[in-house]
Scaffold this active site. Structure first.
Site, PDB file in Angstrom:
ATOM      1  N   GLU A 275     -31.053  33.680  -1.883  1.00  0.00           N
ATOM      2  CA  GLU A 275     -31.655  33.215  -0.629  1.00  0.00           C
ATOM      3  C   GLU A 275     -33.055  32.671  -0.916  1.00  0.00           C
ATOM      4  O   GLU A 275     -33.497  31.689  -0.316  1.00  0.00           O
ATOM      5  CB  GLU A 275     -31.733  34.388   0.358  1.00  0.00           C
ATOM      6  CG  GLU A 275     -32.282  33.996   1.713  1.00  0.00           C
ATOM      7  CD  GLU A 275     -32.120  35.095   2.749  1.00  0.00           C
ATOM      8  OE1 GLU A 275     -31.117  35.831   2.703  1.00  0.00           O
ATOM      9  OE2 GLU A 275     -33.013  35.216   3.602  1.00  0.00           O
TER      10      GLU A 275
ATOM     11  N   SER B 161     -35.180  39.498   1.413  1.00  0.00           N
ATOM     12  CA  SER B 161     -33.896  39.637   0.705  1.00  0.00           C
ATOM     13  C   SER B 161     -33.787  38.564  -0.370  1.00  0.00           C
ATOM     14  O   SER B 161     -34.018  37.385  -0.100  1.00  0.00           O
ATOM     15  CB  SER B 161     -32.735  39.478   1.685  1.00  0.00           C
ATOM     16  OG  SER B 161     -32.773  40.538   2.610  1.00  0.00           O
TER      17      SER B 161
ATOM     18  N   ARG C  73     -28.608  30.749   6.904  1.00  0.00           N
ATOM     19  CA  ARG C  73     -29.833  30.588   6.095  1.00  0.00           C
ATOM     20  C   ARG C  73     -29.967  29.187   5.491  1.00  0.00           C
ATOM     21  O   ARG C  73     -30.505  29.009   4.392  1.00  0.00           O
ATOM     22  CB  ARG C  73     -29.880  31.628   4.959  1.00  0.00           C
ATOM     23  CG  ARG C  73     -29.883  33.048   5.427  1.00  0.00           C
ATOM     24  CD  ARG C  73     -31.167  33.425   6.178  1.00  0.00           C
ATOM     25  NE  ARG C  73     -31.092  34.813   6.617  1.00  0.00           N
ATOM     26  CZ  ARG C  73     -30.574  35.188   7.795  1.00  0.00           C
ATOM     27  NH1 ARG C  73     -30.138  34.299   8.675  1.00  0.00           N
ATOM     28  NH2 ARG C  73     -30.534  36.459   8.118  1.00  0.00           N
TER      29      ARG C  73
HETATM   30  C1  LIG Z   1     -41.287  41.132   3.755  1.00  0.00           C
HETATM   31  C2  LIG Z   1     -40.383  39.960   4.073  1.00  0.00           C
HETATM   32  C3  LIG Z   1     -39.373  40.112   4.995  1.00  0.00           C
HETATM   33  C4  LIG Z   1     -38.525  39.037   5.298  1.00  0.00           C
HETATM   34  N1  LIG Z   1     -37.531  39.225   6.228  1.00  0.00           N
HETATM   35  C5  LIG Z   1     -36.729  38.182   6.536  1.00  0.00           C
HETATM   36  C6  LIG Z   1     -35.695  38.338   7.523  1.00  0.00           C
HETATM   37  O1  LIG Z   1     -35.516  39.385   8.125  1.00  0.00           O
HETATM   38  N2  LIG Z   1     -34.915  37.257   7.797  1.00  0.00           N
HETATM   39  C7  LIG Z   1     -35.094  36.054   7.165  1.00  0.00           C
HETATM   40  O2  LIG Z   1     -34.351  35.104   7.467  1.00  0.00           O
HETATM   41  N3  LIG Z   1     -36.062  35.894   6.234  1.00  0.00           N
HETATM   42  C8  LIG Z   1     -36.876  36.907   5.903  1.00  0.00           C
HETATM   43  N4  LIG Z   1     -37.853  36.753   4.956  1.00  0.00           N
HETATM   44  C9  LIG Z   1     -37.992  35.465   4.254  1.00  0.00           C
HETATM   45  C10 LIG Z   1     -39.035  34.519   4.899  1.00  0.00           C
HETATM   46  O3  LIG Z   1     -39.948  35.232   5.660  1.00  0.00           O
HETATM   47  C11 LIG Z   1     -38.365  33.459   5.773  1.00  0.00           C
HETATM   48  O4  LIG Z   1     -37.454  32.727   5.006  1.00  0.00           O
HETATM   49  C12 LIG Z   1     -39.408  32.517   6.404  1.00  0.00           C
HETATM   50  O5  LIG Z   1     -38.779  31.869   7.475  1.00  0.00           O
HETATM   51  C13 LIG Z   1     -39.959  31.473   5.438  1.00  0.00           C
HETATM   52  O6  LIG Z   1     -40.996  30.743   6.101  1.00  0.00           O
HETATM   53  P1  LIG Z   1     -42.239  30.146   5.279  1.00  0.00           P
HETATM   54  O7  LIG Z   1     -43.125  29.423   6.217  1.00  0.00           O
HETATM   55  O8  LIG Z   1     -42.858  31.205   4.457  1.00  0.00           O
HETATM   56  O9  LIG Z   1     -41.472  29.094   4.348  1.00  0.00           O
HETATM   57  P2  LIG Z   1     -41.751  28.817   2.789  1.00  0.00           P
HETATM   58  O10 LIG Z   1     -41.347  30.000   1.997  1.00  0.00           O
HETATM   59  O11 LIG Z   1     -43.126  28.297   2.605  1.00  0.00           O
HETATM   60  O12 LIG Z   1     -40.721  27.621   2.531  1.00  0.00           O
HETATM   61  C14 LIG Z   1     -39.328  27.874   2.552  1.00  0.00           C
HETATM   62  C15 LIG Z   1     -38.604  26.535   2.696  1.00  0.00           C
HETATM   63  O13 LIG Z   1     -38.898  25.989   3.986  1.00  0.00           O
HETATM   64  C16 LIG Z   1     -39.388  24.649   3.848  1.00  0.00           C
HETATM   65  N5  LIG Z   1     -40.366  24.401   4.907  1.00  0.00           N
HETATM   66  C17 LIG Z   1     -41.455  25.133   5.224  1.00  0.00           C
HETATM   67  N6  LIG Z   1     -42.099  24.569   6.273  1.00  0.00           N
HETATM   68  C18 LIG Z   1     -41.405  23.440   6.602  1.00  0.00           C
HETATM   69  C19 LIG Z   1     -41.569  22.414   7.553  1.00  0.00           C
HETATM   70  N7  LIG Z   1     -42.592  22.401   8.418  1.00  0.00           N
HETATM   71  N8  LIG Z   1     -40.665  21.391   7.575  1.00  0.00           N
HETATM   72  C20 LIG Z   1     -39.621  21.366   6.713  1.00  0.00           C
HETATM   73  N9  LIG Z   1     -39.413  22.308   5.771  1.00  0.00           N
HETATM   74  C21 LIG Z   1     -40.295  23.335   5.719  1.00  0.00           C
HETATM   75  C22 LIG Z   1     -40.023  24.606   2.458  1.00  0.00           C
HETATM   76  O14 LIG Z   1     -40.073  23.293   1.972  1.00  0.00           O
HETATM   77  C23 LIG Z   1     -39.051  25.490   1.666  1.00  0.00           C
HETATM   78  O15 LIG Z   1     -37.919  24.763   1.284  1.00  0.00           O
HETATM   79  C24 LIG Z   1     -38.720  37.805   4.645  1.00  0.00           C
HETATM   80  C25 LIG Z   1     -39.761  37.655   3.718  1.00  0.00           C
HETATM   81  C26 LIG Z   1     -40.597  38.729   3.434  1.00  0.00           C
HETATM   82  C27 LIG Z   1     -41.724  38.539   2.450  1.00  0.00           C
END
Ligand SMILES: Cc1cc2nc3c(=O)[nH]c(=O)nc-3n(C[C@H](O)[C@H](O)[C@H](O)COP(=O)(O)OP(=O)(O)OC[C@H]3O[C@@H](n4cnc5c(N)ncnc54)[C@H](O)[C@@H]3O)c2cc1C
Length: 319
Positions: free
Chosen positions: A300, A223, A171
């Site tokens: 996380e 999580s 992660r």
């Molecule tokens: C219902 C639910 C279920 C989930 N299940 C899982 C799961 O099974 N496994 C899991 O790993 N996660 C899970 N997550 C967490 C989440 O979905 C992941 O972490 C997802 O990958 C985050 O992506 P995001 O675009 O929303 O990033 P954001 O939340 O917008 O950002 C997270 C981080 O990524 C960085 N970031 C975003 N885009 C870029 C980019 N283009 N370049 C550089 N940095 C960037 C941001 O600066 C920040 O530090 C879940 C979340 C929810 C709500």
């Protein structure tokens, strides 16, 4: 805040916007502006202008891994998401824009008869956010089949980085810390029949307790804590949810913040709960695990902005 340096760019700017509108936790106070960039060229131009004008910003994808403070934050948010998949295929390699929804990327690969991203079915967020956080499930991580990424560096140059040169860990990746912005990513995948891949998709989506739109009904960020690395205290058990359940954290609530009944590692909320309530509940949960197992759970979810009671060891609330 003067954002006139962006006047000639085709970006959508929402001023004084609550972060609750842009996070799946649906919590968080205002930030000066949210700037939506619709493609990589505009993102690049926007970020370069902001840097040239010394305007502090934070990059966000879909906001599905973030708990934003009730006090909001004083930085501009640059949001890079796309409702539609932006993907190209060449033989067994697929290249996606970082803004593409992760589930759409996984579904595209399945429709193309390419295996390697099936664990990503149903995870909310963008491909960029997933690579930055090395998202995963079922023991697989997005970096497993990643071939290379294109990033925008702090000096405005663009670099292509082969996966072997990127120290991914559970992660985590350097992109969460070093200011590089992911623009595109290429995955080397393995052919498999579409029927087999579609069957896998059905199975994963059925198994996942929280599907793509879960957060619409139970606002959360998935999580809250990372799973636990094997140690003498952790033994063979690694799921943070197991430790939380054993420590009695399953039915906790604080004002409207509460653990989700079917998964002790998910915090959700209702009834006017604040981000501070969620934060304090998470401290309680971690304290129970510490008291019973002498294990320090690691968050996380990323915190955005300041929370009362933040430890000196916590990051300043920004990344
Ligand atoms: C219902 C639910 C279920 C989930 N299940 C899982 C799961 O099974 N496994 C899991 O790993 N996660 C899970 N997550 C967490 C989440 O979905 C992941 O972490 C997802 O990958 C985050 O992506 P995001 O675009 O929303 O990033 P954001 O939340 O917008 O950002 C997270 C981080 O990524 C960085 N970031 C975003 N885009 C870029 C980019 N283009 N370049 C550089 N940095 C960037 C941001 O600066 C920040 O530090 C879940 C979340 C929810 C709500």
């Amino acid at each position: 805040m003067d954002l006139s340096c962006l006047n000639d760019l085709d970006v959508k700017i929402e001023r004084d916007t609550p972060l609750s509108r842009h996070t799946t936790f649906k919590l968080g106070g205002k930030c000066p502006a949210v700037i939506e960039c619709r493609d990589a060229k505009i993102l690049q131009a926007t970020v370069t202008r902001l840097r040239d004008h010394r305007i502090d910003f934070l990059l966000m994808g879909f906001g599905s891994n973030i708990l934003a403070s009730d006090n909001g934050c004083d930085k501009v948010i640059v949001r890079y998401t796309s409702a539609l998949p932006l993907i190209q295929r060449e033989e067994n390699i697929i290249t996606t824009d970082a803004a593409t929804p992760l589930d759409s990327l996984a579904a595209y690969a399945a429709d193309a008869g390419l295996d390697g991203l099936t664990a990503m079915f149903g995870i909310p967020g963008t491909a960029g956010g997933a690579i930055a956080g090395n998202a995963g499930a079922y023991g697989e991580q997005i970096s497993d089949h990643l071939q290379s990424v294109n990033v925008l560096r702090k000096d405005s140059s663009i670099a292509t980085l082969p996966t072997a040169s990127i120290p991914f860990s559970y992660r985590d990746s350097p992109f969460k810390h070093n200011g590089d912005i992911l623009l595109t990513a290429s995955f080397a995948l393995t052919p498999l029949t579409k029927d087999a891949l579609h069957a896998k998709r059905d199975k994963v989506l059925k198994e996942r307790k929280f599907k793509l739109d879960f957060w619409q009904h139970y606002p959360c960020a998935g999580s809250f804590f990372r799973n636990v690395a094997p140690t003498s205290n952790a033994g063979q058990r690694r799921a943070a949810g197991w430790f939380l359940e054993q420590a009695g954290a399953k039915d906790l609530c604080l004002n409207g913040a509460r653990t989700y009944a079917e998964h002790a590692n998910i915090i959700t909320h209702a009834d006017g709960a604040t981000a501070q309530d969620v934060y304090e509940l998470s401290l309680k949960m971690a304290a129970l695990v510490k008291a019973k197992f002498d294990i320090d759970l690691v968050r996380e979810v990323r915190l955005l902005g300041k929370f009362k009671g933040m430890a000196a060891s916590d990051p300043k609330g920004y990344w």
